[in-house]
Scaffold this motif. Sequence first.
Motif, PDB file in Angstrom:
ATOM      1  N   MET A  86      16.606  33.166  30.769  1.00 26.47           N
ATOM      2  CA  MET A  86      17.680  33.114  31.742  1.00 26.47           C
ATOM      3  C   MET A  86      18.047  34.526  32.179  1.00 26.47           C
ATOM      4  O   MET A  86      17.988  34.842  33.336  1.00 26.47           O
ATOM      5  CB  MET A  86      18.872  32.402  31.137  1.00 26.47           C
ATOM      6  N   GLY A  87      18.486  35.374  31.267  1.00 27.67           N
ATOM      7  CA  GLY A  87      18.725  36.779  31.539  1.00 27.67           C
ATOM      8  C   GLY A  87      19.611  37.088  32.715  1.00 27.67           C
ATOM      9  O   GLY A  87      20.802  36.892  32.677  1.00 27.67           O
ATOM     10  N   ASP A  88      19.001  37.651  33.769  1.00 23.46           N
ATOM     11  CA  ASP A  88      19.755  38.162  34.906  1.00 23.46           C
ATOM     12  C   ASP A  88      20.002  37.131  35.998  1.00 23.46           C
ATOM     13  O   ASP A  88      20.459  37.497  37.073  1.00 23.46           O
ATOM     14  CB  ASP A  88      19.007  39.351  35.523  1.00 23.46           C
ATOM     15  N   LYS A  89      19.685  35.883  35.776  1.00 23.88           N
ATOM     16  CA  LYS A  89      19.858  34.886  36.821  1.00 23.88           C
ATOM     17  C   LYS A  89      21.325  34.756  37.191  1.00 23.88           C
ATOM     18  O   LYS A  89      22.183  34.618  36.335  1.00 23.88           O
ATOM     19  CB  LYS A  89      19.327  33.531  36.375  1.00 23.88           C
ATOM     20  N   MET A  90      21.577  34.794  38.483  1.00 29.49           N
ATOM     21  CA  MET A  90      22.943  34.647  38.975  1.00 29.49           C
ATOM     22  C   MET A  90      23.191  33.200  39.337  1.00 29.49           C
ATOM     23  O   MET A  90      22.329  32.539  39.904  1.00 29.49           O
ATOM     24  CB  MET A  90      23.147  35.523  40.217  1.00 29.49           C
ATOM     25  N   THR A  91      24.379  32.721  39.012  1.00 29.22           N
ATOM     26  CA  THR A  91      24.769  31.375  39.382  1.00 29.22           C
ATOM     27  C   THR A  91      25.497  31.433  40.711  1.00 29.22           C
ATOM     28  O   THR A  91      26.403  32.249  40.896  1.00 29.22           O
ATOM     29  CB  THR A  91      25.699  30.775  38.298  1.00 29.22           C
ATOM     30  N   ASN A  92      25.098  30.583  41.644  1.00 27.25           N
ATOM     31  CA  ASN A  92      25.763  30.485  42.944  1.00 27.25           C
ATOM     32  C   ASN A  92      26.957  29.557  42.800  1.00 27.25           C
ATOM     33  O   ASN A  92      26.791  28.362  42.568  1.00 27.25           O
ATOM     34  CB  ASN A  92      24.788  29.950  43.993  1.00 27.25           C
ATOM     35  N   LEU A  93      28.145  30.124  42.905  1.00 28.08           N
ATOM     36  CA  LEU A  93      29.377  29.371  42.681  1.00 28.08           C
ATOM     37  C   LEU A  93      29.970  28.903  44.002  1.00 28.08           C
ATOM     38  O   LEU A  93      30.132  29.699  44.924  1.00 28.08           O
ATOM     39  CB  LEU A  93      30.403  30.253  41.969  1.00 28.08           C
ATOM     40  N   LEU A  94      30.287  27.622  44.064  1.00 29.31           N
ATOM     41  CA  LEU A  94      30.966  27.074  45.236  1.00 29.31           C
ATOM     42  C   LEU A  94      32.330  26.566  44.794  1.00 29.31           C
ATOM     43  O   LEU A  94      32.419  25.627  44.010  1.00 29.31           O
ATOM     44  CB  LEU A  94      30.154  25.941  45.860  1.00 29.31           C
ATOM     45  N   LEU A  95      33.375  27.217  45.278  1.00 29.91           N
ATOM     46  CA  LEU A  95      34.742  26.775  45.022  1.00 29.91           C
ATOM     47  C   LEU A  95      35.163  25.872  46.172  1.00 29.91           C
ATOM     48  O   LEU A  95      35.098  26.274  47.335  1.00 29.91           O
ATOM     49  CB  LEU A  95      35.694  27.976  44.929  1.00 29.91           C
ATOM     50  N   VAL A  96      35.569  24.646  45.836  1.00 28.60           N
ATOM     51  CA  VAL A  96      36.017  23.690  46.849  1.00 28.60           C
ATOM     52  C   VAL A  96      37.517  23.507  46.641  1.00 28.60           C
ATOM     53  O   VAL A  96      37.948  22.819  45.716  1.00 28.60           O
ATOM     54  CB  VAL A  96      35.273  22.341  46.728  1.00 28.60           C
ATOM     55  N   ASP A  97      38.306  24.174  47.492  1.00 26.00           N
ATOM     56  CA  ASP A  97      39.758  24.173  47.337  1.00 26.00           C
ATOM     57  C   ASP A  97      40.388  24.538  48.672  1.00 26.00           C
ATOM     58  O   ASP A  97      39.954  25.482  49.320  1.00 26.00           O
ATOM     59  CB  ASP A  97      40.163  25.193  46.267  1.00 26.00           C
ATOM     60  N   ASP A  98      41.411  23.797  49.078  1.00 25.64           N
ATOM     61  CA  ASP A  98      42.047  24.042  50.372  1.00 25.64           C
ATOM     62  C   ASP A  98      43.246  24.971  50.287  1.00 25.64           C
ATOM     63  O   ASP A  98      43.788  25.373  51.306  1.00 25.64           O
ATOM     64  CB  ASP A  98      42.484  22.710  51.008  1.00 25.64           C
ATOM     65  N   ASP A  99      43.658  25.355  49.094  1.00 27.63           N
ATOM     66  CA  ASP A  99      44.846  26.196  48.913  1.00 27.63           C
ATOM     67  C   ASP A  99      44.429  27.666  48.876  1.00 27.63           C
ATOM     68  O   ASP A  99      43.763  28.105  47.936  1.00 27.63           O
ATOM     69  CB  ASP A  99      45.550  25.798  47.622  1.00 27.63           C
ATOM     70  N   GLU A 100      44.839  28.420  49.907  1.00 32.04           N
ATOM     71  CA  GLU A 100      44.444  29.833  50.010  1.00 32.04           C
ATOM     72  C   GLU A 100      44.889  30.653  48.813  1.00 32.04           C
ATOM     73  O   GLU A 100      44.176  31.541  48.357  1.00 32.04           O
ATOM     74  CB  GLU A 100      45.033  30.467  51.284  1.00 32.04           C
ATOM     75  N   VAL A 101      46.082  30.368  48.296  1.00 33.20           N
ATOM     76  CA  VAL A 101      46.600  31.107  47.143  1.00 33.20           C
ATOM     77  C   VAL A 101      45.719  30.835  45.919  1.00 33.20           C
ATOM     78  O   VAL A 101      45.376  31.763  45.173  1.00 33.20           O
ATOM     79  CB  VAL A 101      48.082  30.745  46.860  1.00 33.20           C
ATOM     80  N   ASP A 102      45.327  29.579  45.728  1.00 37.54           N
ATOM     81  CA  ASP A 102      44.445  29.249  44.607  1.00 37.54           C
ATOM     82  C   ASP A 102      43.090  29.927  44.754  1.00 37.54           C
ATOM     83  O   ASP A 102      42.521  30.412  43.773  1.00 37.54           O
ATOM     84  CB  ASP A 102      44.267  27.732  44.480  1.00 37.54           C
ATOM     85  N   VAL A 103      42.558  29.966  45.963  1.00 37.47           N
ATOM     86  CA  VAL A 103      41.273  30.634  46.209  1.00 37.47           C
ATOM     87  C   VAL A 103      41.395  32.115  45.857  1.00 37.47           C
ATOM     88  O   VAL A 103      40.540  32.676  45.160  1.00 37.47           O
ATOM     89  CB  VAL A 103      40.806  30.447  47.678  1.00 37.47           C
ATOM     90  N   MET A 104      42.468  32.751  46.305  1.00 39.75           N
ATOM     91  CA  MET A 104      42.667  34.176  46.002  1.00 39.75           C
ATOM     92  C   MET A 104      42.856  34.385  44.496  1.00 39.75           C
ATOM     93  O   MET A 104      42.373  35.377  43.941  1.00 39.75           O
ATOM     94  CB  MET A 104      43.854  34.731  46.779  1.00 39.75           C
ATOM     95  N   THR A 105      43.529  33.460  43.829  1.00 39.23           N
ATOM     96  CA  THR A 105      43.728  33.561  42.382  1.00 39.23           C
ATOM     97  C   THR A 105      42.386  33.488  41.654  1.00 39.23           C
ATOM     98  O   THR A 105      42.131  34.270  40.732  1.00 39.23           O
ATOM     99  CB  THR A 105      44.676  32.447  41.883  1.00 39.23           C
ATOM    100  N   VAL A 106      41.533  32.577  42.072  1.00 40.50           N
ATOM    101  CA  VAL A 106      40.202  32.472  41.467  1.00 40.50           C
ATOM    102  C   VAL A 106      39.428  33.768  41.709  1.00 40.50           C
ATOM    103  O   VAL A 106      38.818  34.326  40.786  1.00 40.50           O
ATOM    104  CB  VAL A 106      39.419  31.254  42.023  1.00 40.50           C
ATOM    105  N   GLN A 107      39.467  34.279  42.927  1.00 42.36           N
ATOM    106  CA  GLN A 107      38.751  35.517  43.244  1.00 42.36           C
ATOM    107  C   GLN A 107      39.282  36.684  42.408  1.00 42.36           C
ATOM    108  O   GLN A 107      38.496  37.483  41.895  1.00 42.36           O
ATOM    109  CB  GLN A 107      38.854  35.823  44.739  1.00 42.36           C
ATOM    110  N   ARG A 108      40.607  36.774  42.251  1.00 40.91           N
ATOM    111  CA  ARG A 108      41.196  37.841  41.424  1.00 40.91           C
ATOM    112  C   ARG A 108      40.783  37.694  39.967  1.00 40.91           C
ATOM    113  O   ARG A 108      40.479  38.688  39.289  1.00 40.91           O
ATOM    114  CB  ARG A 108      42.726  37.817  41.533  1.00 40.91           C
TER     115      ARG A 108
END
Length: 142
Positions: free
Chosen positions: A1-23
């Motif tokens: 596995m090593g350096d394999k990056m996982t492509n993450l898809l966040l499905v959420d309509d709340d901008e504050v929650d999206v920013m919280t996840v990103q932070r």
Amino acid sequence: MGDKMTNLLLVDDDEVDVMTVQRAFKKNNIQNPFYVANNGLEALAMLRGTDDSTKVPRERRLVLLDLNMPKMGGIEFLRELRADPELRAIPVIVLTTSNEDKDKVEAYNLNVAGYIVKPVTFAKFVEVVATLNQYWMLSEMP
């Protein structure tokens, strides 16, 4: 596995929650490719590469899913995802404010990899994201 990056898809309509996840990702130094869909319809389009939307690469995909969204909610999205032979194997972790037993049961019946109720404090959320990161780093994904 090593350096394999996982492509993450966040499905959420709340901008504050999206920013919280990103932070929280930034705080944990998680640098995986990160995509955002505002509802289930957008998420399906991104996973399928339709509607001129941003396409989430087919390798190592993980969906972080809120349940309460407009147009197509999380449970409806899960039903569509699991019915699609091309997408059904994608692991999904529910990340929601819903602590309803019926939502948990329905989500697990649709084969989610986990169900996490969003913590109230940012510090707790950072811990949750760190745990999720350990999970997907250790998981064997197609």
